[in-house]
Design a protein around this motif. Structure first.
Motif, PDB file in Angstrom:
ATOM      1  N   ILE A 141       0.847  -1.197   0.000  1.00  0.00           N
ATOM      2  CA  ILE A 141       0.000   0.000   0.000  1.00  0.00           C
ATOM      3  C   ILE A 141       0.884   1.249   0.000  1.00  0.00           C
ATOM      4  O   ILE A 141       0.632   2.206  -0.740  1.00  0.00           O
ATOM      5  N   ALA A 142       1.924   1.210   0.803  1.00  0.00           N
ATOM      6  CA  ALA A 142       2.846   2.352   0.854  1.00  0.00           C
ATOM      7  C   ALA A 142       3.516   2.538  -0.507  1.00  0.00           C
ATOM      8  O   ALA A 142       3.659   3.669  -0.993  1.00  0.00           O
ATOM      9  N   LEU A 143       3.897   1.416  -1.136  1.00  0.00           N
ATOM     10  CA  LEU A 143       4.515   1.506  -2.459  1.00  0.00           C
ATOM     11  C   LEU A 143       3.547   2.116  -3.476  1.00  0.00           C
ATOM     12  O   LEU A 143       3.934   2.924  -4.322  1.00  0.00           O
ATOM     13  N   ASP A 146      16.744   1.182  -4.995  1.00  0.00           N
ATOM     14  CA  ASP A 146      16.607   1.770  -3.659  1.00  0.00           C
ATOM     15  C   ASP A 146      15.139   1.914  -3.252  1.00  0.00           C
ATOM     16  O   ASP A 146      14.805   1.791  -2.073  1.00  0.00           O
ATOM     17  N   ILE A 147      14.263   2.118  -4.225  1.00  0.00           N
ATOM     18  CA  ILE A 147      12.831   2.179  -3.897  1.00  0.00           C
ATOM     19  C   ILE A 147      12.320   0.795  -3.500  1.00  0.00           C
ATOM     20  O   ILE A 147      11.597   0.633  -2.513  1.00  0.00           O
ATOM     21  N   VAL A 153       9.709  -4.649  -0.654  1.00  0.00           N
ATOM     22  CA  VAL A 153       8.843  -5.535  -1.441  1.00  0.00           C
ATOM     23  C   VAL A 153       9.709  -6.402  -2.353  1.00  0.00           C
ATOM     24  O   VAL A 153      10.892  -6.093  -2.575  1.00  0.00           O
ATOM     25  N   SER A 154       9.130  -7.484  -2.854  1.00  0.00           N
ATOM     26  CA  SER A 154       9.862  -8.338  -3.782  1.00  0.00           C
ATOM     27  C   SER A 154       9.878  -7.705  -5.169  1.00  0.00           C
ATOM     28  O   SER A 154       9.078  -6.808  -5.465  1.00  0.00           O
ATOM     29  N   SER A 163       4.449  -5.558 -10.165  1.00  0.00           N
ATOM     30  CA  SER A 163       2.996  -5.703 -10.290  1.00  0.00           C
ATOM     31  C   SER A 163       2.257  -4.370 -10.325  1.00  0.00           C
ATOM     32  O   SER A 163       1.090  -4.321 -10.697  1.00  0.00           O
ATOM     33  N   VAL A 164       2.907  -3.286  -9.940  1.00  0.00           N
ATOM     34  CA  VAL A 164       2.182  -2.010  -9.860  1.00  0.00           C
ATOM     35  C   VAL A 164       1.977  -1.344 -11.219  1.00  0.00           C
ATOM     36  O   VAL A 164       1.371  -0.267 -11.292  1.00  0.00           O
TER      37      VAL A 164
END
Lengths: 312, 312
Positions: free
Chosen positions: A196-198, A220-221, A227-228, A234-235
């Motif tokens: 959710i934060a991503l 770095d993100i 996250v993997s 997936s976003v």
């Protein structure tokens, strides 16, 4: 299809392969087919091999087998158009090879081929295969869950062109086997607070150019949001469907390359993807850059595609 | 159903009502039914009345009619369980009233009632009505688009429990009328840059308590991001499906009240909604607060529901 059924009947050992970095449709086809064969012919040895995917691991667990299992065995490869992308490459050790796929054919591998691009998912092909010989074949809930997952993931929940009356008939038939749609949905849409934060990051940091929306997903993100790589990739869907921006992409940084998830709801983009060492569907392709320095050229190429589309 | 068909045959003027703040399923049922009646009986006068919804206005345009049109007319009310929520109230002026709904009945209004809670959308009921008398009835692409939209929106794209083989059969039948799934999807998922920015805000500002995720959508945020109230309310889905948080809600500030969109993928929450002047489905309800000062009490009540659920 009858030929395929006859081969399945003939062989004692059947090994089912898919593609590298398997998705829901790949797993769904592999485990759906395994379930049908295993339940119809309990004495046969049936294996699903290849890479694993954490995202859809509720569908089934991949088998690990020795080379000698392939002796005199039948290899079936599903959902894979390019020979080089078959996982793992030992499929060649099988005595005969069957290809079942719904992608535009690239490599004509296999002794028997059933390729039909009118199917929006390979899992729908397996479901159709089952429904065509329903009197002879057996399918349990487990296989139905697998195939339903494949249909749902490859059609974006029945949203993409190619979805037809037959797609819904197959989905309905699988539901009658006891598939719980909310269970599958909860598995497919499980979110962590990190994700959710991503997403918040993605929505606040995407870049827009002429008709093109993109985001650079740097290491770095990915590390910052914990996250993997799979989750980070997936976003891409979040950037889609924005008015005036028919093409969107996610650039994911890897140690030696930048992988691109390229999407469109307007122009065809797989030719562009081909140019950048990739390919795929007309509206959903993958590609790669050797490094960030190639990005400006890629953006220019996308803008040209969008421009040609808008003027057409 | 046969009774309903006979009434439709009998009346010359038929006026179709839905509920206040109509959604995709309400519009889908209204315009689907209008299309069937109008094409089967071209001499009849058929109207869809009630409030409009910009979100699904591609489905059809609402008619504006005078009171006297109701003289000797048949009123059909779709998708509405509570009499008070019928839009507009002139449905009572009809000579007879038919209720068609898939919600748990609250008010038993109408001379003939067809209420079946096993249908996950009211549009599926209308499609089923059509399919049951296919030899007598006519349906065009326009009506198919309407009903498909209703099915898709009320089932969250075939995701919610209640979706069955029949749901997919009806969807497939509608696709055979020429429905373009990508067209409908693009209409339903059209995003503006403003909405994307608002989503970024939502993902960065939601609040978590014990098993509960929520966001306060205040007037200044709605104005800052330049979105409609409807758009602001639509982001409730973004807060769903986070692991460990089975209940989520969006609180939308209005001049004299705070409207709540309450959702769950675990405990039943419509009883809680009833307590706060609302109601709805077991996993998706609406409610209201008189002001922000009621918020702490509401949160406490949600936490109690979550706790009871986790301990059960």
């Amino acid at each position: 299809m009858r030929k395929i059924l006859n081969k399945i009947k003939k062989y004692e050992t059947i090994i089912i392969h898919g593609h590298k970095r398997p998705d829901g449709d790949c797993y769904g086809s592999q485990f759906g087919l395994k379930d049908i064969i295993k339940n119809t012919f309990p004495d046969k040895k049936v294996f699903v091999v290849g890479q694993t995917s954490a995202f859809v691991d509720f569908v089934g667990k991949v088998d690990v087998i020795e080379d000698d299992v392939y002796q005199g065995a039948l290899s079936i490869v599903v959902d894979t158009a390019v020979e080089d992308r078959i996982s793992d490459p030992r499929y060649k050790l099988g005595k005969e090879i069957i290809k079942i796929d719904h992608h535009i054919p690239v490599d004509d591998y296999g002794d028997i081929r059933w390729v039909d691009t009118s199917f929006p998912s390979c899992a729908q092909m397996i479901a159709y295969f089952y429904s065509s010989y329903q009197k002879e074949l057996k399918l349990t809930l487990e296989g139905a869950i697998a195939m339903y997952t494949g249909i749902v993931t490859d059609t974006g929940r029945f949203r993409f062109r190619g979805v037809s009356n037959l797609t819904h008939q197959m989905a309905g038939m699988l539901l009658d086997k006891g598939v719980d749609v909310e269970y599958i949905d909860s598995k497919l849409s499980k979110e962590t607070l990190e994700m959710i934060a991503l997403k918040g990051y993605v929505y606040s940091n995407f870049v827009t150019t002429d008709g093109f929306v993109y985001l650079k997903m740097t290491r770095d993100i990915i590390e910052k949001y914990n996250v993997s790589d799979e989750q980070a990739a997936s976003v891409v869907g979040l950037l889609g469907g924005i008015e005036g921006y028919p093409v969107w992409a996610l650039f994911i940084e890897y140690p030696n390359e930048v992988r691109i998830r390229l999407r469109s709801n307007g122009p065809t983009i797989n030719e562009l993807a081909n140019k950048y060492d990739g390919g795929g569907h007309a509206k959903a392709s993958g590609a790669r850059l050797e490094g960030w320095d190639q990005l400006p050229a890629f953006i220019k190429d996308v803008e040209a595609v969008v421009k040609a589309y808008k003027e057409a």
